[in-house]
Design a protein around this motif. Structure first.
Motif, PDB file in Angstrom:
ATOM      1  N   ALA A  55       0.811  -1.202   0.000  1.00  0.00           N
ATOM      2  CA  ALA A  55       0.000   0.000   0.000  1.00  0.00           C
ATOM      3  C   ALA A  55       0.851   1.261   0.000  1.00  0.00           C
ATOM      4  N   SER A  56       1.940   1.248  -0.733  1.00  0.00           N
ATOM      5  CA  SER A  56       2.843   2.394  -0.676  1.00  0.00           C
ATOM      6  C   SER A  56       2.521   3.465  -1.709  1.00  0.00           C
ATOM      7  N   GLY A  57       1.654   3.199  -2.671  1.00  0.00           N
ATOM      8  CA  GLY A  57       1.377   4.171  -3.720  1.00  0.00           C
ATOM      9  C   GLY A  57       0.428   5.263  -3.264  1.00  0.00           C
ATOM     10  N   ILE A  58       0.427   6.353  -3.999  1.00  0.00           N
ATOM     11  CA  ILE A  58      -0.480   7.468  -3.748  1.00  0.00           C
ATOM     12  C   ILE A  58      -1.359   7.625  -4.984  1.00  0.00           C
ATOM     13  N   LEU A  59      -2.662   7.761  -4.774  1.00  0.00           N
ATOM     14  CA  LEU A  59      -3.578   7.934  -5.898  1.00  0.00           C
ATOM     15  C   LEU A  59      -3.512   9.363  -6.415  1.00  0.00           C
ATOM     16  N   VAL A  60      -3.494   9.480  -7.737  1.00  0.00           N
ATOM     17  CA  VAL A  60      -3.491  10.794  -8.384  1.00  0.00           C
ATOM     18  C   VAL A  60      -4.704  10.848  -9.307  1.00  0.00           C
ATOM     19  N   LEU A  61      -5.529  11.902  -9.148  1.00  0.00           N
ATOM     20  CA  LEU A  61      -6.714  12.074  -9.981  1.00  0.00           C
ATOM     21  C   LEU A  61      -6.460  13.156 -11.015  1.00  0.00           C
ATOM     22  N   SER A  62      -6.945  12.914 -12.220  1.00  0.00           N
ATOM     23  CA  SER A  62      -6.799  13.920 -13.265  1.00  0.00           C
ATOM     24  C   SER A  62      -8.118  14.008 -14.023  1.00  0.00           C
ATOM     25  N   PRO A  63      -8.849  15.067 -13.932  1.00  0.00           N
ATOM     26  CA  PRO A  63      -8.698  16.259 -13.103  1.00  0.00           C
ATOM     27  C   PRO A  63      -9.162  15.973 -11.674  1.00  0.00           C
ATOM     28  N   ALA A  64      -8.776  16.831 -10.743  1.00  0.00           N
ATOM     29  CA  ALA A  64      -9.139  16.652  -9.339  1.00  0.00           C
ATOM     30  C   ALA A  64     -10.479  17.308  -9.011  1.00  0.00           C
ATOM     31  N   GLN A  65     -11.023  18.065  -9.960  1.00  0.00           N
ATOM     32  CA  GLN A  65     -12.329  18.693  -9.777  1.00  0.00           C
ATOM     33  C   GLN A  65     -13.105  18.498 -11.064  1.00  0.00           C
ATOM     34  N   ALA A  66     -14.337  17.997 -10.946  1.00  0.00           N
ATOM     35  CA  ALA A  66     -15.137  17.720 -12.145  1.00  0.00           C
ATOM     36  C   ALA A  66     -16.608  17.747 -11.792  1.00  0.00           C
ATOM     37  N   LYS A  73      -9.359  10.213 -14.572  1.00  0.00           N
ATOM     38  CA  LYS A  73      -8.286   9.227 -14.699  1.00  0.00           C
ATOM     39  C   LYS A  73      -7.612   9.071 -13.340  1.00  0.00           C
ATOM     40  N   VAL A  74      -7.450   7.826 -12.900  1.00  0.00           N
ATOM     41  CA  VAL A  74      -6.792   7.513 -11.635  1.00  0.00           C
ATOM     42  C   VAL A  74      -5.478   6.827 -11.969  1.00  0.00           C
ATOM     43  N   SER A  75      -4.387   7.286 -11.354  1.00  0.00           N
ATOM     44  CA  SER A  75      -3.096   6.642 -11.591  1.00  0.00           C
ATOM     45  C   SER A  75      -2.318   6.561 -10.286  1.00  0.00           C
ATOM     46  N   SER A  76      -1.374   5.640 -10.250  1.00  0.00           N
ATOM     47  CA  SER A  76      -0.504   5.458  -9.094  1.00  0.00           C
ATOM     48  C   SER A  76       0.687   4.626  -9.539  1.00  0.00           C
ATOM     49  N   ASN A  77       1.758   4.681  -8.781  1.00  0.00           N
ATOM     50  CA  ASN A  77       2.906   3.822  -9.075  1.00  0.00           C
ATOM     51  C   ASN A  77       3.515   3.360  -7.767  1.00  0.00           C
ATOM     52  N   GLY A  78       4.447   2.425  -7.852  1.00  0.00           N
ATOM     53  CA  GLY A  78       5.078   1.877  -6.660  1.00  0.00           C
ATOM     54  C   GLY A  78       4.217   0.863  -5.931  1.00  0.00           C
ATOM     55  N   LEU A 107      -0.633   1.683 -11.861  1.00  0.00           N
ATOM     56  CA  LEU A 107      -2.087   1.617 -11.906  1.00  0.00           C
ATOM     57  C   LEU A 107      -2.570   2.742 -12.799  1.00  0.00           C
ATOM     58  N   ALA A 108      -3.402   2.417 -13.767  1.00  0.00           N
ATOM     59  CA  ALA A 108      -3.999   3.429 -14.653  1.00  0.00           C
ATOM     60  C   ALA A 108      -5.398   2.953 -15.017  1.00  0.00           C
ATOM     61  N   VAL A 109      -6.394   3.706 -14.558  1.00  0.00           N
ATOM     62  CA  VAL A 109      -7.787   3.349 -14.819  1.00  0.00           C
ATOM     63  C   VAL A 109      -8.597   4.644 -14.825  1.00  0.00           C
ATOM     64  N   SER A 110      -9.759   4.621 -15.459  1.00  0.00           N
ATOM     65  CA  SER A 110     -10.605   5.814 -15.468  1.00  0.00           C
ATOM     66  C   SER A 110     -12.032   5.416 -15.122  1.00  0.00           C
ATOM     67  N   PHE A 111     -12.786   6.403 -14.643  1.00  0.00           N
ATOM     68  CA  PHE A 111     -14.177   6.170 -14.296  1.00  0.00           C
ATOM     69  C   PHE A 111     -14.973   7.435 -14.572  1.00  0.00           C
ATOM     70  N   VAL A 112     -16.292   7.275 -14.656  1.00  0.00           N
ATOM     71  CA  VAL A 112     -17.202   8.392 -14.870  1.00  0.00           C
ATOM     72  C   VAL A 112     -17.789   8.774 -13.511  1.00  0.00           C
ATOM     73  N   VAL A 113     -17.780  10.062 -13.204  1.00  0.00           N
ATOM     74  CA  VAL A 113     -18.306  10.534 -11.915  1.00  0.00           C
ATOM     75  C   VAL A 113     -19.794  10.207 -11.863  1.00  0.00           C
ATOM     76  N   PRO A 114     -20.213   9.420 -10.863  1.00  0.00           N
ATOM     77  CA  PRO A 114     -21.628   9.056 -10.782  1.00  0.00           C
ATOM     78  C   PRO A 114     -22.475  10.220 -10.293  1.00  0.00           C
ATOM     79  N   LYS A 115     -23.790  10.076 -10.422  1.00  0.00           N
ATOM     80  CA  LYS A 115     -24.696  11.115  -9.931  1.00  0.00           C
ATOM     81  C   LYS A 115     -24.553  11.179  -8.420  1.00  0.00           C
ATOM     82  N   THR A 116     -24.207  12.347  -7.929  1.00  0.00           N
ATOM     83  CA  THR A 116     -23.983  12.536  -6.500  1.00  0.00           C
ATOM     84  C   THR A 116     -24.158  14.006  -6.154  1.00  0.00           C
TER      85      THR A 116
END
Length: 191
Positions: A55-66, A73-78, A107-116
């Motif tokens: 569990a050493s990686g840090i999640l990075v969101l691109s963009p961080a506001q949407a 897009k979610v990415s991480s390494n290590g 780690l590289a994956v993307s998702f659609v922001v759900p209704k919230t």
């Protein structure tokens, strides 16, 4: 003279001495509570570095506001190499993608922001570290700011309203007007 033939007092080996009559005999289980206590202290110290590597990686969101409906897009390494996992949105996996880290721990994956609702939402990833033991490690989470207005959806191109096509008035069918045709005259026969 042979070594075994020497008297015990001249040999260089210590002779076991019997305890005095008043001392209790300590059997093989006498140090068991001390060993259990030592093991209880050392086991977490030995296992924590292994768990933290997963569990050493840090999640990075691109963009961080949407906005709702935007792709993130979610990415991480290590991370641990070739491990499956799940992205969580506010702790829930519903509608969120599963992933597998690469052979280098990316780690590289993307998702659609759900209704919230608008505001800050927690995005985290859970790695399945051991399928047999059903253990998992959660990466440090990050925050996604969801704005109040949904992402603009492309408006469909308007189709023009159908115009009424005028139907031509029927023209009366021409009637045949009788024409007088000259009657042929008989030609005289040659003499």
């Amino acid at each position: 003279m042979r070594y075994k033939a020497l008297p015990l007092s001249t040999r260089s080996v210590d002779v076991p001495v019997r305890p005095a009559q008043g001392t209790p005999h300590r059997g093989p289980s006498a140090g068991l509570p001390a060993m259990v206590a030592l093991l209880a202290v050392l086991l977490p110290v030995l296992l924590l570095p292994v768990a933290s590597v997963s569990a050493s990686g840090i999640l990075v969101l691109s963009p961080a506001q949407a906005a709702v409906g935007a792709t993130i897009k979610v990415s991480s390494n290590g991370l641990t190499r070739s491990v499956s996992g799940q992205i969580l949105f506010d702790g829930a996996a519903v509608g969120m993608p599963k992933f597998r880290t690469s052979h280098t721990g990316l780690l590289a994956v993307s998702f659609v922001v759900p209704k919230t609702t608008a505001g800050a939402h927690l995005i985290s990833a859970v790695l399945a570290t051991d399928k047999k033991a059903k253990t998992s490690a959660t990466l440090p989470s990050t925050t996604l700011l969801v704005s109040g207005t949904p992402a603009p959806t492309p408006a469909p191109t308007p189709t023009p309203a159908p115009t009424a096509v005028p139907t031509p008035k029927p023209t009366p069918a021409p009637t045949a007007v009788p024409t007088t045709a000259p009657t042929p005259k008989p030609t005289p026969a040659p003499t």
